[in-house]
Scaffold this active site. Sequence first.
Site, short mmCIF file in Angstrom:
data_model
loop_
_atom_site.label_atom_id
_atom_site.label_comp_id
_atom_site.label_asym_id
_atom_site.label_seq_id
_atom_site.Cartn_x
_atom_site.Cartn_y
_atom_site.Cartn_z
N GLY A 37 0.89 -1.16 0.00
CA GLY A 37 0.00 0.00 0.00
C GLY A 37 0.92 1.20 0.00
O GLY A 37 1.89 1.24 0.78
N TYR A 110 -9.67 -5.43 -5.10
CA TYR A 110 -10.84 -6.02 -4.43
C TYR A 110 -10.86 -5.39 -3.04
O TYR A 110 -10.53 -6.04 -2.04
CB TYR A 110 -10.73 -7.55 -4.38
N ARG A 111 -11.18 -4.11 -2.98
CA ARG A 111 -11.00 -3.34 -1.76
C ARG A 111 -12.22 -2.49 -1.39
O ARG A 111 -12.22 -1.83 -0.36
CB ARG A 111 -9.77 -2.43 -1.92
N GLY A 231 9.92 7.37 -14.43
CA GLY A 231 9.99 5.95 -14.79
C GLY A 231 11.30 5.61 -15.47
O GLY A 231 12.38 5.86 -14.93
N GLY A 258 5.24 -0.26 -6.95
CA GLY A 258 5.93 0.06 -5.69
C GLY A 258 7.23 0.82 -5.89
O GLY A 258 7.82 1.31 -4.92
N ASP A 261 7.14 4.38 -4.56
CA ASP A 261 7.18 4.49 -3.10
C ASP A 261 8.62 4.33 -2.59
O ASP A 261 9.04 5.03 -1.68
CB ASP A 261 6.28 3.43 -2.46
O1 KDG Z 1 2.43 2.38 -5.10
C1 KDG Z 1 2.09 1.03 -5.14
C2 KDG Z 1 0.67 0.94 -4.74
O2 KDG Z 1 -0.10 1.55 -5.73
C3 KDG Z 1 0.17 -0.43 -4.59
O3 KDG Z 1 0.93 -1.16 -3.68
C4 KDG Z 1 -1.26 -0.51 -4.14
O4 KDG Z 1 -1.51 1.25 -2.60
C5 KDG Z 1 -1.86 0.74 -3.62
C6 KDG Z 1 -2.89 1.37 -4.41
O5 KDG Z 1 -3.82 1.88 -3.78
O6 KDG Z 1 -2.79 1.40 -5.63
#
Ligand code: KDG
Length: 321
Positions: A37, A110-111, A231, A258, A261
């Site tokens: 996340g 799926y959130r 990127g 990720g 992040d």
């Molecule tokens: O930055 C990576 C995130 O996008 C991934 O791990 C899932 O947090 C997330 C999201 O809400 O997209």
Amino acid sequence: MSGLLDFVSLGEVLVQLNALSPGPLRYVKYFEVHVAGSEANTLVGLSKLGYNCGFISRVGDDEFGKLILNTLRGEGVDVSRVKVDAEAPTGLYFIQRHFPVPGKSTVFYYRSGSAASRMNAEDVSEEYVKGSKALFITGITPALSSSCSKAVEKAYQTAVENNIDVIFDTNVRKKLWRSLEDARMLAKYFNSKIVSTNVEDLEVFFPNLPVADAAKKIIERGCEVVVVKLGEEGSMAVTKDEIYKCEPYRVTVEDPIGAGDAFNAAFIASYYKGIPIGKALEYGNAAGALATTVRGDIEAQPTWKDLETFMQSRGKEILLR
Ligand code: KDG
């Protein structure tokens, strides 16, 4: 840094089911479990780089919630403000890799209705935010629900009123917003100390404007430094007086999710150590590159020693202008 914690953040941590084989998900037989996340990823990265971090969230009262708590705790992130919500499950997402574009991944969420999406302003302790050096927020959490949006707003207002730095990643997740018009509400966070973004997100806020000009517009809103993740083109940073550009490190990509992040964590860690911006971008690019070499967002996030080892193995590739 003063205070109990260096960095505090809030958001949703999900269980990530990452396809073991490349290609369309309907043909994938095996998935690997990870915890990820954006906001928590960044805190884990900062924790690996020596900072004290704390997270505000909710997880379900289920096995995946326990996995998330164990993982964050194991990475040194304070989870004392993560509530266990018995009324809703922990969210999940799947990652499809290398299809239809080799080297790229696609996420499937799926959130909806997850425990974290039920977070509200009361979950945000003013004392917790006030006890930190900086608040890290992203554009994902306000998109989850109106109560999450209010939670972010409370954390942000608490930080601003108490002279706590705010670091904001635009992170526009188009799958989570009803419309791009709605997503543009995120521009209210452009007066943060650091704004981290990418070309696609800048296009949402400043259509058809060249990247450096769009970044300058954010600087005009009171931001100290805008970082643009490019990127495969590396990264750039824009301040009131300068534009910095840093070439990327080329690696074999397993899963790029990720990387942003990991980049943020290394850039922020460097910036707060007083490392010059050009070098901070270099650390960010190195951390972002490393994160793409494995499945999972946090596993290959580096320590300082890892960064030095990786960068020495590659040679320096920095361009300043
Ligand atoms: O930055 C990576 C995130 O996008 C991934 O791990 C899932 O947090 C997330 C999201 O809400 O997209």
